[in-house]
Write a protein that holds these residues in place. Structure first.
Motif, PDB file in Angstrom:
ATOM      1  N   GLY A 125      -2.635  -3.066  -2.457  1.00 17.21           N
ATOM      2  CA  GLY A 125      -1.479  -3.740  -3.033  1.00 17.21           C
ATOM      3  C   GLY A 125      -1.782  -5.225  -3.177  1.00 17.21           C
ATOM      4  O   GLY A 125      -2.376  -5.835  -2.284  1.00 17.21           O
ATOM      5  N   LEU A 126      -1.398  -5.803  -4.292  1.00 16.80           N
ATOM      6  CA  LEU A 126      -1.678  -7.217  -4.549  1.00 16.80           C
ATOM      7  C   LEU A 126      -0.401  -7.912  -5.007  1.00 16.80           C
ATOM      8  O   LEU A 126       0.236  -7.490  -5.962  1.00 16.80           O
ATOM      9  CB  LEU A 126      -2.757  -7.367  -5.627  1.00 16.80           C
ATOM     10  CG  LEU A 126      -3.128  -8.808  -6.006  1.00 16.80           C
ATOM     11  CD1 LEU A 126      -3.841  -9.501  -4.854  1.00 16.80           C
ATOM     12  CD2 LEU A 126      -4.002  -8.838  -7.250  1.00 16.80           C
ATOM     13  N   SER A 127      -0.047  -8.979  -4.293  1.00 15.28           N
ATOM     14  CA  SER A 127       1.137  -9.741  -4.651  1.00 15.28           C
ATOM     15  C   SER A 127       0.797 -11.222  -4.667  1.00 15.28           C
ATOM     16  O   SER A 127      -0.218 -11.656  -4.124  1.00 15.28           O
ATOM     17  CB  SER A 127       2.275  -9.473  -3.662  1.00 15.28           C
ATOM     18  OG  SER A 127       3.464 -10.103  -4.095  1.00 15.28           O
ATOM     19  N   ASP A 165      -2.693   1.005   1.255  1.00 14.22           N
ATOM     20  CA  ASP A 165      -3.391   1.036   2.541  1.00 14.22           C
ATOM     21  C   ASP A 165      -3.653  -0.380   3.046  1.00 14.22           C
ATOM     22  O   ASP A 165      -3.577  -0.641   4.246  1.00 14.22           O
ATOM     23  CB  ASP A 165      -4.721   1.786   2.399  1.00 14.22           C
ATOM     24  CG  ASP A 165      -4.520   3.214   1.942  1.00 14.22           C
ATOM     25  OD1 ASP A 165      -3.669   3.906   2.521  1.00 14.22           O
ATOM     26  OD2 ASP A 165      -5.210   3.650   0.993  1.00 14.22           O
ATOM     27  N   LEU A 166      -3.973  -1.283   2.129  1.00  9.06           N
ATOM     28  CA  LEU A 166      -4.195  -2.685   2.463  1.00  9.06           C
ATOM     29  C   LEU A 166      -3.366  -3.542   1.523  1.00  9.06           C
ATOM     30  O   LEU A 166      -3.332  -3.296   0.310  1.00  9.06           O
ATOM     31  CB  LEU A 166      -5.679  -3.063   2.328  1.00  9.06           C
ATOM     32  CG  LEU A 166      -6.701  -2.278   3.153  1.00  9.06           C
ATOM     33  CD1 LEU A 166      -8.104  -2.793   2.874  1.00  9.06           C
ATOM     34  CD2 LEU A 166      -6.388  -2.342   4.629  1.00  9.06           C
ATOM     35  N   PHE A 167      -2.736  -4.558   2.072  1.00 14.19           N
ATOM     36  CA  PHE A 167      -1.873  -5.439   1.291  1.00 14.19           C
ATOM     37  C   PHE A 167      -2.523  -6.811   1.199  1.00 14.19           C
ATOM     38  O   PHE A 167      -2.739  -7.475   2.215  1.00 14.19           O
ATOM     39  CB  PHE A 167      -0.496  -5.522   1.947  1.00 14.19           C
ATOM     40  CG  PHE A 167       0.506  -6.357   1.194  1.00 14.19           C
ATOM     41  CD1 PHE A 167       0.407  -6.545  -0.170  1.00 14.19           C
ATOM     42  CD2 PHE A 167       1.571  -6.956   1.856  1.00 14.19           C
ATOM     43  CE1 PHE A 167       1.331  -7.301  -0.858  1.00 14.19           C
ATOM     44  CE2 PHE A 167       2.505  -7.709   1.182  1.00 14.19           C
ATOM     45  CZ  PHE A 167       2.382  -7.890  -0.185  1.00 14.19           C
ATOM     46  N   LEU A 168      -2.841  -7.229  -0.029  1.00 17.56           N
ATOM     47  CA  LEU A 168      -3.480  -8.518  -0.271  1.00 17.56           C
ATOM     48  C   LEU A 168      -2.458  -9.497  -0.830  1.00 17.56           C
ATOM     49  O   LEU A 168      -1.700  -9.155  -1.742  1.00 17.56           O
ATOM     50  CB  LEU A 168      -4.639  -8.368  -1.269  1.00 17.56           C
ATOM     51  CG  LEU A 168      -5.585  -7.194  -1.073  1.00 17.56           C
ATOM     52  CD1 LEU A 168      -6.622  -7.161  -2.180  1.00 17.56           C
ATOM     53  CD2 LEU A 168      -6.253  -7.258   0.289  1.00 17.56           C
ATOM     54  N   LEU A 169      -2.452 -10.694  -0.297  1.00 15.00           N
ATOM     55  CA  LEU A 169      -1.557 -11.742  -0.787  1.00 15.00           C
ATOM     56  C   LEU A 169      -2.398 -12.852  -1.382  1.00 15.00           C
ATOM     57  O   LEU A 169      -3.250 -13.437  -0.707  1.00 15.00           O
ATOM     58  CB  LEU A 169      -0.691 -12.285   0.354  1.00 15.00           C
ATOM     59  CG  LEU A 169       0.319 -13.371  -0.027  1.00 15.00           C
ATOM     60  CD1 LEU A 169       1.312 -12.849  -1.063  1.00 15.00           C
ATOM     61  CD2 LEU A 169       1.061 -13.864   1.213  1.00 15.00           C
ATOM     62  N   LEU A 170      -2.188 -13.114  -2.681  1.00 14.29           N
ATOM     63  CA  LEU A 170      -2.952 -14.130  -3.393  1.00 14.29           C
ATOM     64  C   LEU A 170      -2.131 -15.408  -3.475  1.00 14.29           C
ATOM     65  O   LEU A 170      -0.979 -15.393  -3.926  1.00 14.29           O
ATOM     66  CB  LEU A 170      -3.290 -13.620  -4.800  1.00 14.29           C
ATOM     67  CG  LEU A 170      -4.509 -14.222  -5.501  1.00 14.29           C
ATOM     68  CD1 LEU A 170      -5.774 -13.923  -4.710  1.00 14.29           C
ATOM     69  CD2 LEU A 170      -4.632 -13.675  -6.918  1.00 14.29           C
ATOM     70  N   LEU A 171      -2.722 -16.525  -3.035  1.00 18.28           N
ATOM     71  CA  LEU A 171      -2.014 -17.806  -3.009  1.00 18.28           C
ATOM     72  C   LEU A 171      -2.826 -18.867  -3.729  1.00 18.28           C
ATOM     73  O   LEU A 171      -4.049 -18.764  -3.855  1.00 18.28           O
ATOM     74  CB  LEU A 171      -1.770 -18.242  -1.564  1.00 18.28           C
ATOM     75  CG  LEU A 171      -0.893 -17.314  -0.703  1.00 18.28           C
ATOM     76  CD1 LEU A 171      -0.884 -17.807   0.734  1.00 18.28           C
ATOM     77  CD2 LEU A 171       0.514 -17.222  -1.260  1.00 18.28           C
ATOM     78  N   ALA A 172      -2.138 -19.889  -4.179  1.00 18.89           N
ATOM     79  CA  ALA A 172      -2.793 -21.017  -4.836  1.00 18.89           C
ATOM     80  C   ALA A 172      -3.046 -22.118  -3.820  1.00 18.89           C
ATOM     81  O   ALA A 172      -2.293 -22.253  -2.848  1.00 18.89           O
ATOM     82  CB  ALA A 172      -1.930 -21.544  -5.979  1.00 18.89           C
TER      83      ALA A 172
END
Length: 328
Positions: free
Chosen positions: A59-61, A170-177
């Protein structure tokens, strides 16, 4: 529709069959819903080629403009170059007025969309809360049945409420600036606590020093959080990446594989998937009850109580209690 033939096409990895299958499960028509359930049952039946297939669900947010599409394209191309098959399910926000969505993710991932080992499917959120579409979980299951190794679920990107995607992946990725705001946001409950890996994007050029400072700030904040039972030592962690310069992606992928392997070995993987299945069972029951209320014999009672609330004769709480008493 020949559901048996469609199931065979999905299990064989036919991209057109997969696209038709996802369209079927996303349909709101009652007859299509029955066919969708039949399709999923056929794919999961013991002894079938697709039964038991599992992909790594990521998951990517992240907030709009952080570079989610650029990251997915660079990351996906890296994975396909390594021989993996990658599916991308991108959820686009739907208009609150018209209900329509742009669904332009393929145009933002031009190179990945042409890769024969990749499959990109944009879907409308249809006003579903939590950043994902209601049938996203079933679309993920179809991609797994089609033999994809990695399934990326990109959320709408609306802020800190996008925790529903954690019930799919299964894995949650959080993309930040880099330097995107108060780094103490990292200790807030909600989306930050759900993340398994925080990736600070755009860590290149003039922004690299700011990105490294942001990573250090988040790493310090994460150390203050209580360690989760599903995490080994050192997780969750923050890392710098650059989707544009294709830097840090290999390292991030290595961390993802290491975390996934640890969870499989310790039993957290299957326990999490079992808990997710129960969550979606309960969610289906809730949505089904709302549908029954809106279409069944109780529809008139619901309309009457709604009118009473609108006119100010009853409070929403009292009207809801009255409605529920009638169902007991």
């Amino acid at each position: 529709m020949d559901v048996a033939a469609l199931a065979m096409g999905v299990a064989a990895g036919d991209r057109r069959a997969l696209a038709r299958a996802i369209t079927l499960v996303e349909s709101g028509r009652a007859d299509h819903r029955g066919q969708a359930l039949d399709l999923l049952a056929r794919l999961r039946a013991p002894g079938q080629p697709a039964a038991g297939r599992q992909a790594l669900r990521l998951g990517l947010s992240g907030t709009p403009g952080v570079g989610k599409s650029t990251f997915i394209e660079s990351f996906g191309l890296m994975l396909t170059a390594g021989g993996l098959r990658v599916a991308v399910l991108a959820v686009d926000p739907s208009s609150a007025r018209s209900g329509g969505s742009i669904l332009g993710d393929k145009t933002r991932m031009d190179r990945l969309s042409r890769d024969p080992r990749a499959f990109i499917r944009p879907s409308p959120s249809q006003a579903q809360m939590g950043g994902v579409a209601r049938r996203s979980r079933e679309a993920v299951a179809l991609c797994e049945a089609a033999g994809f190794d990695v399934v990326l679920i990109e959320t709408v990107g609306v802020g800190q409420s996008e925790t529903v995607v954690a019930e799919i992946c299964d894995l949650f990725l959080l993309l930040l600036a880099p330097a995107g705001g108060d780094e103490l946001q990292g200790v807030k409950r909600g989306i930050m606590e759900m993340a398994d890996l925080i990736l600070v994007n755009k860590a290149d050029g003039d922004l690299r020093p700011a990105a490294l400072r942001t990573v250090a700030d988040y790493a310090g904040a994460l150390r203050l959080l209580r360690r989760r039972p599903q995490d080994p030592e050192g997780f969750p962690k923050a890392m710098p990446v650059s989707a544009l310069a294709v830097e840090g992606l290999e390292g991030a992928w290595a961390e993802m594989r290491a975390l996934a392997a640890w969870r499989r070995e310790t039993g957290h993987w299957q326990a999490r998937r079992a808990a997710q299945a129960r969550h979606w069972f309960e969610e289906e029951v809730r949505q089904g009850l709302l549908s029954v209320l809106a279409q069944g014999p109780a529809r008139g009672r619901l309309a009457d109580l709604g009118a009473a609330v609108e006119a100010g004769r009853m409070t929403p709480e009292a009207a809801a209690a009255e409605m529920l008493r009638g169902l007991a």
